[in-house]
Structure formats: C-alpha cells, structure tokens
Design an enzyme around this catalytic site. Sequence first.
Site, mmCIF file in Angstrom:
data_model
loop_
_atom_site.group_PDB
_atom_site.id
_atom_site.type_symbol
_atom_site.label_atom_id
_atom_site.label_comp_id
_atom_site.label_asym_id
_atom_site.label_seq_id
_atom_site.Cartn_x
_atom_site.Cartn_y
_atom_site.Cartn_z
ATOM 1 N N THR A 1 -115.520 -59.472 35.887
ATOM 2 C CA THR A 1 -115.365 -58.016 35.884
ATOM 3 C C THR A 1 -114.385 -57.646 34.767
ATOM 4 O OG1 THR A 1 -113.670 -58.138 37.586
ATOM 5 C CG2 THR A 1 -115.943 -57.763 38.325
ATOM 6 N N THR B 1 -111.482 -55.765 34.047
ATOM 7 C CA THR B 1 -110.028 -55.958 34.094
ATOM 8 C C THR B 1 -109.682 -57.417 34.327
ATOM 9 O OG1 THR B 1 -109.729 -53.697 34.897
ATOM 10 C CG2 THR B 1 -107.889 -55.212 35.224
ATOM 11 N N CYS B 2 -110.448 -58.079 35.157
ATOM 12 C CA CYS B 2 -110.188 -59.477 35.480
ATOM 13 C C CYS B 2 -110.352 -60.375 34.256
ATOM 14 C CB CYS B 2 -111.119 -59.945 36.600
ATOM 15 S SG CYS B 2 -111.034 -58.925 38.083
ATOM 16 N N SER B 3 -111.413 -60.158 33.510
ATOM 17 C CA SER B 3 -111.737 -61.019 32.373
ATOM 18 C C SER B 3 -111.018 -60.654 31.087
ATOM 19 C CB SER B 3 -113.244 -60.984 32.106
ATOM 20 O OG SER B 3 -113.927 -61.652 33.131
ATOM 21 N N LEU C 1 -106.804 -62.468 33.854
ATOM 22 C CA LEU C 1 -106.941 -63.905 33.610
ATOM 23 C C LEU C 1 -106.377 -64.333 32.253
ATOM 24 C CD1 LEU C 1 -107.975 -66.760 34.323
ATOM 25 C CD2 LEU C 1 -110.196 -66.047 33.406
#
Length: 161
Positions: free
Chosen positions: A46, A48-50, A54
């Site tokens: 997703t 924001t996550c990627s 992370l």
Amino acid sequence: MTISVGDKLPAATFKEKTAEGPVEITTDQLFAGKRVVLFAVPGAFTPTCSLNHLPGYLENRDAILARGIDDIAVIAVNDLHVMGAWATASSGMGKIHFLSDWNAAFTKALGMDIDLSAGTLGIRSKRYSMLVEDGVVRTLNVEESPGQATVSAAAAMLEQI
C-alpha cells in the site's frame, strides 16, 4: 482491550517467507531474551507502507541495530506470499522479518485491528511501532490515521532507543 506499555505480548505464531522457504516463527522465538523493534502496517504494497514506513526502517536498520536492538520485524494482515513478495520487492529479504498475521489473530489480541472495509481492505492492523524487551512492550506508538507514518516511523523509534 488495547495493549499498553508494560504489557507482555500475547503468544502467537506468524508465517514468514525466507530465502530457504516458508517458516513459522513464534512470539517466543522472536522476542524471548531480546530487544526487538516491531512495526505494523495496514497492508503490504500500500502507498504509505511501501513509500514511507518500510523504507525508513530499511534505511535506518544499521543505526537501530547499533543501539542494542537484536531484531526488527514488520507485521501485516497479509498472507505469507504477499509478505514474501514485498520483502523481495523492497530489497528487505533477510534484513528484517516480514511477518504474516494472515488471520489477524495477533493483531486482534493486541486490540490493534481496524476495519478498512470501506476502502476494500477489510480487517487490517492499525499502523504502530513498539520496542519489545523480552516479550514486554517498552514503547508503543500508534498512528491516529492509517495513512500517516510519523509517530511510528523509524526516525521516531531511533529517538526512543
């Protein structure tokens, strides 16, 4: 009930795709006798996550470990194949643990589940980070919104360890 600082983590078994293949890893294996940074994301791949969350942990991995941290792990309510693909795509395989909480059992036990059905993601994890020492939560940083990665970011964690 939501987990708090000073609480012991509930027992759980995660799945992880490693270079050698799929393995199961328990909370005891990951946390017993160790200082571990654990962060959670609503979903692998997703935005924001990627693009934000992370990468900060991967870029700051050595600095985090240099402060006496034994391990770093990311957890998401995704299957182990998705988490393995994310580990490979992010060049994080073997650097941090990419843990699959496929059925959200651990996430629910922490009280960190969130229903993102309106956005088509279903039951997922809130975005958070924590420092865990020998299975006990020492710091806990929960984002107000799943689209934010500030209080749970690697930079914030570095200030806490």
